[in-house]
Design a protein around this motif. Structure first.
Motif, PDB file in Angstrom:
ATOM      1  N   SER A  56       0.820  -1.216   0.000  1.00  0.00           N
ATOM      2  CA  SER A  56       0.000   0.000   0.000  1.00  0.00           C
ATOM      3  C   SER A  56       0.857   1.271   0.000  1.00  0.00           C
ATOM      4  CB  SER A  56      -0.947  -0.005   1.205  1.00  0.00           C
ATOM      5  OG  SER A  56      -0.232  -0.294   2.388  1.00  0.00           O
ATOM      6  N   CYS A  57       2.112   1.166   0.383  1.00  0.00           N
ATOM      7  CA  CYS A  57       2.999   2.349   0.358  1.00  0.00           C
ATOM      8  C   CYS A  57       3.298   2.785  -1.074  1.00  0.00           C
ATOM      9  CB  CYS A  57       4.316   2.043   1.072  1.00  0.00           C
ATOM     10  SG  CYS A  57       4.105   1.621   2.792  1.00  0.00           S
ATOM     11  N   HIS A  58       3.155   1.861  -2.039  1.00  0.00           N
ATOM     12  CA  HIS A  58       3.510   2.150  -3.432  1.00  0.00           C
ATOM     13  C   HIS A  58       2.280   2.173  -4.346  1.00  0.00           C
ATOM     14  CE1 HIS A  58       7.923   0.531  -2.798  1.00  0.00           C
ATOM     15  NE2 HIS A  58       7.607   1.526  -1.999  1.00  0.00           N
ATOM     16  N   GLY A  88       7.148  -5.275   0.266  1.00  0.00           N
ATOM     17  CA  GLY A  88       6.445  -4.345   1.161  1.00  0.00           C
ATOM     18  C   GLY A  88       6.640  -4.734   2.614  1.00  0.00           C
ATOM     19  N   GLU A  89       6.819  -3.720   3.440  1.00  0.00           N
ATOM     20  CA  GLU A  89       7.194  -3.955   4.837  1.00  0.00           C
ATOM     21  C   GLU A  89       6.096  -4.626   5.636  1.00  0.00           C
ATOM     22  OE1 GLU A  89      10.155  -3.509   5.792  1.00  0.00           O
ATOM     23  OE2 GLU A  89       9.781  -4.084   7.857  1.00  0.00           O
ATOM     24  N   SER A  90       4.877  -4.280   5.327  1.00  0.00           N
ATOM     25  CA  SER A  90       3.783  -4.701   6.200  1.00  0.00           C
ATOM     26  C   SER A  90       3.406  -6.174   6.038  1.00  0.00           C
ATOM     27  CB  SER A  90       2.582  -3.799   5.912  1.00  0.00           C
ATOM     28  OG  SER A  90       1.511  -4.170   6.707  1.00  0.00           O
ATOM     29  N   LEU A  91       3.330  -6.659   4.810  1.00  0.00           N
ATOM     30  CA  LEU A  91       2.780  -8.003   4.593  1.00  0.00           C
ATOM     31  C   LEU A  91       3.835  -9.084   4.377  1.00  0.00           C
ATOM     32  CD1 LEU A  91      -0.261  -7.258   2.223  1.00  0.00           C
ATOM     33  CD2 LEU A  91      -0.261  -7.577   4.686  1.00  0.00           C
ATOM     34  N   GLY A 124      10.590   3.070  -2.028  1.00  0.00           N
ATOM     35  CA  GLY A 124      10.333   3.919  -0.856  1.00  0.00           C
ATOM     36  C   GLY A 124      10.108   3.115   0.402  1.00  0.00           C
ATOM     37  N   CYS A 125       9.223   2.106   0.294  1.00  0.00           N
ATOM     38  CA  CYS A 125       8.926   1.282   1.470  1.00  0.00           C
ATOM     39  C   CYS A 125      10.223   0.576   1.887  1.00  0.00           C
ATOM     40  CB  CYS A 125       7.829   0.285   1.113  1.00  0.00           C
ATOM     41  SG  CYS A 125       7.175  -0.634   2.509  1.00  0.00           S
ATOM     42  N   ASP A 126      10.581   0.766   3.133  1.00  0.00           N
ATOM     43  CA  ASP A 126      11.810   0.292   3.785  1.00  0.00           C
ATOM     44  C   ASP A 126      12.908  -0.318   2.909  1.00  0.00           C
ATOM     45  OD1 ASP A 126      10.264   1.109   5.929  1.00  0.00           O
ATOM     46  OD2 ASP A 126      10.935  -0.518   7.196  1.00  0.00           O
ATOM     47  N   LYS A 127      12.831  -1.614   2.648  1.00  0.00           N
ATOM     48  CA  LYS A 127      13.967  -2.314   2.027  1.00  0.00           C
ATOM     49  C   LYS A 127      14.106  -1.997   0.550  1.00  0.00           C
ATOM     50  CE  LYS A 127      13.954  -4.314   5.998  1.00  0.00           C
ATOM     51  NZ  LYS A 127      12.766  -3.613   6.539  1.00  0.00           N
ATOM     52  N   GLY A 196       1.911   6.139   0.086  1.00  0.00           N
ATOM     53  CA  GLY A 196       3.165   6.727   0.547  1.00  0.00           C
ATOM     54  C   GLY A 196       3.740   5.889   1.671  1.00  0.00           C
ATOM     55  N   HIS A 197       5.042   6.069   1.908  1.00  0.00           N
ATOM     56  CA  HIS A 197       5.676   5.265   2.962  1.00  0.00           C
ATOM     57  C   HIS A 197       5.378   5.846   4.343  1.00  0.00           C
ATOM     58  CE1 HIS A 197       8.892   8.235   3.510  1.00  0.00           C
ATOM     59  NE2 HIS A 197       9.198   8.174   2.225  1.00  0.00           N
ATOM     60  N   CYS A 198       5.781   5.128   5.379  1.00  0.00           N
ATOM     61  CA  CYS A 198       5.529   5.565   6.761  1.00  0.00           C
ATOM     62  C   CYS A 198       6.031   6.990   6.949  1.00  0.00           C
ATOM     63  CB  CYS A 198       6.228   4.633   7.738  1.00  0.00           C
ATOM     64  SG  CYS A 198       5.488   2.989   7.790  1.00  0.00           S
ATOM     65  N   MET A 199       5.228   7.809   7.653  1.00  0.00           N
ATOM     66  CA  MET A 199       5.541   9.252   7.699  1.00  0.00           C
ATOM     67  C   MET A 199       6.217   9.696   8.979  1.00  0.00           C
ATOM     68  SD  MET A 199       2.858   8.872   9.451  1.00  0.00           S
ATOM     69  CE  MET A 199       1.080   8.729   9.349  1.00  0.00           C
ATOM     70  N   THR A 203      12.454   3.752   8.883  1.00  0.00           N
ATOM     71  CA  THR A 203      13.453   3.283   7.919  1.00  0.00           C
ATOM     72  C   THR A 203      13.209   3.869   6.529  1.00  0.00           C
ATOM     73  OG1 THR A 203      13.625   1.265   9.187  1.00  0.00           O
ATOM     74  CG2 THR A 203      14.550   1.226   6.974  1.00  0.00           C
ATOM     75  N   ALA A 204      11.945   3.938   6.121  1.00  0.00           N
ATOM     76  CA  ALA A 204      11.649   4.430   4.769  1.00  0.00           C
ATOM     77  C   ALA A 204      12.056   5.893   4.619  1.00  0.00           C
ATOM     78  CB  ALA A 204      10.163   4.254   4.463  1.00  0.00           C
ATOM     79  N   SER A 205      11.623   6.742   5.563  1.00  0.00           N
ATOM     80  CA  SER A 205      11.979   8.169   5.482  1.00  0.00           C
ATOM     81  C   SER A 205      13.492   8.340   5.575  1.00  0.00           C
ATOM     82  CB  SER A 205      11.323   8.965   6.614  1.00  0.00           C
ATOM     83  OG  SER A 205       9.926   8.845   6.558  1.00  0.00           O
TER      84      SER A 205
HETATM   85 FE1  FES Z   1       5.936   0.725   3.873  1.00  0.00          FE
HETATM   86 FE2  FES Z   1       6.374   1.512   6.500  1.00  0.00          FE
HETATM   87  S1  FES Z   1       5.078  -0.094   5.721  1.00  0.00           S
HETATM   88  S2  FES Z   1       7.263   2.205   4.691  1.00  0.00           S
END
Ligand code: FES
Length: 574
Positions: A56-58, A88-91, A124-127, A196-199, A203-205
């Motif tokens: 969902s971040c992308h 994606g970081e979440s799933l 953008g999302c973390d890794k 968008g990534h975590c705000m 790690t993403a920012s």
């Molecule tokens: Fe994608 Fe945090 S879940 S950046």
């Protein structure tokens, strides 16, 4: 040959020659509906897109990629979109970190195997950020990075919610019985309000900012929220830049230098960035042949003030940061600390790019003279419990716990932790040190973000919100608390964490940069000798490859066979 002679393009080897193979390539381009004016003699820009319904971040990358293509076409190039893994970081389970190297390999191989003159990397999302840049560095083809941008602020009953950080905080309140099921559900609906990534400065920012510091993005791009129209304008600019760089732009090796890594570490400290940045920068440096180690992080941290007041260390979120002037203003403010004359993808130096960038809110971006804290947000620890190092984000820890001795409560796995942490009989007090092992790169595997161990429920009910925690895991960049992370060597490969027993005293002393097990050396060695290690549970596939070749945290958790600057030869085309 002139500089803009199509025969100088990498893609010419596919499309240019009067050969049977090139005939095949051209006829297949025509199969796509393309003609001479579309592709022949033009730079081919490969756009590596990490869009998927699972990340969902992308979500917005479907429109971002159209802006990149617009820029490529405007500048006289031919855009080719290439879907790649998103991790994606979440799933992604057991942890997206297991797949960072997978995406890095995919990015490298896709760039090399195809007629690409410059790559545009959408992540953008973390890794996804370190992975794409690691792949580009190893491929050695020019690349421009397009960061997804942070999501807009969360909201619940008028209170601002930050990704991750407020999840952990409100979950503790829920477990302590202070939040109803209805309120918890309202928070679930208010904490992630856009693509968008975590705000938070998670790690993403952190990683998108560091990609910009290292010169891989259009200036200013990493601070722009995903839903701001500037995101699309800068994506188009990235497309135009990519065409220019396909001809004569700097390759990733010209950007990933010792100086640019030093800049990245300093900015990481000034932003109060994620501890995960340490692992990722070490891996990226390994790909670029830059000699970087944990001591570099500690040395730079000690002399770099923390000036961004951002969660989880501070108060504000990425949208506030953007309106306060964003990364450009931070870099301008840090000009006496940074190497300002390093190159960037637009052909200018950082100094030229950020000249005149102003801070519009000194609360969010403080001055060097009046920082949030005088030194950086992260410290590197050594000691008999972590001979190869460990890290702590002390800017997000409780000051009262930064020097602490307490008896260990040991958990052998996250499953063990989950089953026992809330047991009323657990002999835990607020002075205990919670230890989690078998959670490292090999042990977990993939070094998941388990390092912010939950506070036992019976202590939460008494109002305890922080304790010293020690593990060979990572923690989310959005996490906080007195958590010693990345202990190396990890317990699963015989590190001293495997020798800790319930009741052993552990001493943390951040000022002295020490983490020690208060047990005689001989006793530790004897326990490790008698330690029967569990056989790996993975005997096939990618996970087997991972545990056989992943390096320890202090080296960046890359695969041993991917480190270094030796290039895989360009494909032969017969
Ligand atoms: Fe994608 Fe945090 S879940 S950046």
């Amino acid at each position: 040959m002139s500089k803009r002679d199509p025969a100088t393009l990498r893609s010419y080897r596919w499309y240019g020659p009067d050969s049977l193979r090139a005939f095949g390539h051209r006829s297949r381009a025509r199969q796509s509906g393309l003609g001479d004016k579309d592709f022949f003699g033009k730079p081919v820009i490969g756009i590596l897109n990490t869009w998927t319904d699972l990340n969902s971040c992308h979500m917005h990358f479907k429109s971002t990629v159209e802006s990149v293509k617009r820029g490529v076409l405007q500048a006289g190039g031919m855009p080719m979109e290439i879907p790649v893994m998103s991790c994606g970081e979440s799933l992604t389970k057991p942890t997206s970190m297991l797949y960072r190297n997978f995406l890095a390999m995919e990015a490298e191989e896709m760039i090399r195997a195809n007629p690409i003159d410059c790559a545009v990397l959408l992540g953008g999302c973390d890794k996804s950020t370190p992975a794409l840049i690691m792949g580009a560095i190893s491929a050695g083809v020019p690349a421009v990075y397009v960061p997804s941008g942070p999501m807009i602020k969360g909201n619940w009953h008028g209170q601002v919610l930050g990704s991750g950080s407020d999840v952990w905080g409100y979950w503790d309140e829920r477990r302590a019985g202070n939040l109803s099921e209805e309120e918890w559900k309202e928070i679930e609906g208010g904490i992630a309000r856009s693509s968008g990534h975590c705000m938070t400065m998670g790690t993403a920012s952190t990683m998108t900012a560091l990609a910009e510091v290292m010169g891989f993005t259009v200036p200013g791009a990493s601070s722009v929220p995903a839903m701001d129209s500037n995101h699309l304008r800068l994506a188009a600019e990235a497309g135009r830049l990519a065409v220019n760089n396909a001809w004569d732009g700097p390759g990733p090796g010209a950007l990933a230098t010792r100086e640019s890594f030093e800049n990245a570490i300093a900015v990481d400290m000034a932003l109060g960035g994620s501890t995960n940045a340490i692992v990722h920068l070490l891996a990226m440096a390994g790909r670029a042949g830059v000699d970087l180690d944990l001591d570099d992080f500690d040395a730079i941290s000690k002399k770099t003030p923390l000036i961004a007041d951002l969660r989880p260390s501070g108060r504000f979120l990425m949208e506030d940061f953007y309106f306060a002037g964003g990364l450009s203003a931070v870099l301008n403010r840090m000009e006496t600390i940074l190497h300002m004359d390093v190159p960037t993808v637009n052909g200018r130096t950082i100094r030229e790019n950020v000249k005149g960038a102003k801070v519009f809110n000194d609360e969010v971006i403080r001055t060097l003279e009046d920082p949030v804290s005088a030194d950086g947000g992260t410290a590197v620890l050594k000691g008999n419990l972590a001979p190869d190092g460990a890290v702590i984000k002390h800017s997000a820890a409780s000051p009262s716990l930064l020097k602490h001795t307490g008896p260990a409560i040991v958990f052998d796995s996250y499953k063990d932790l989950s089953e026992r942490i809330d047991d009323p009989e657990l002999p835990v007090t607020e002075d205990s040190v919670l230890v989690l092992r078998n959670a490292g790169p090999v042990g977990a595997p993939g070094m998941p973000e388990w390092g912010m161990l939950p506070i036992p429920k019976k202590l939460l009910e008494k109002g305890v919100r922080d304790m010293v925690r020690v593990s060979d895991a990572r923690m989310s960049g959005t996490s906080y608390g007195t958590c010693v992370l990345h202990v190396a060597p990890e317990s699963s490969v015989g590190g001293p964490l495997a020798a800790v027993m319930d009741g052993d005293n552990i001493t943390l002393d951040v000022e002295a940069r020490r983490i020690d097990l208060e047990v005689p050396k001989q006793e530790i060695e004897s326990r490790l000798e008698n330690n029967s290690r569990k056989d790996a549970r993975y005997h096939r596939g990618y996970t087997k490859l991972f545990i056989d070749h992943v390096t320890q945290a202090y080296k960046g958790c890359d695969f041993d066979f991917l480190e270094g600057t030796e290039r895989t030869p360009e494909p032969e085309i017969y």
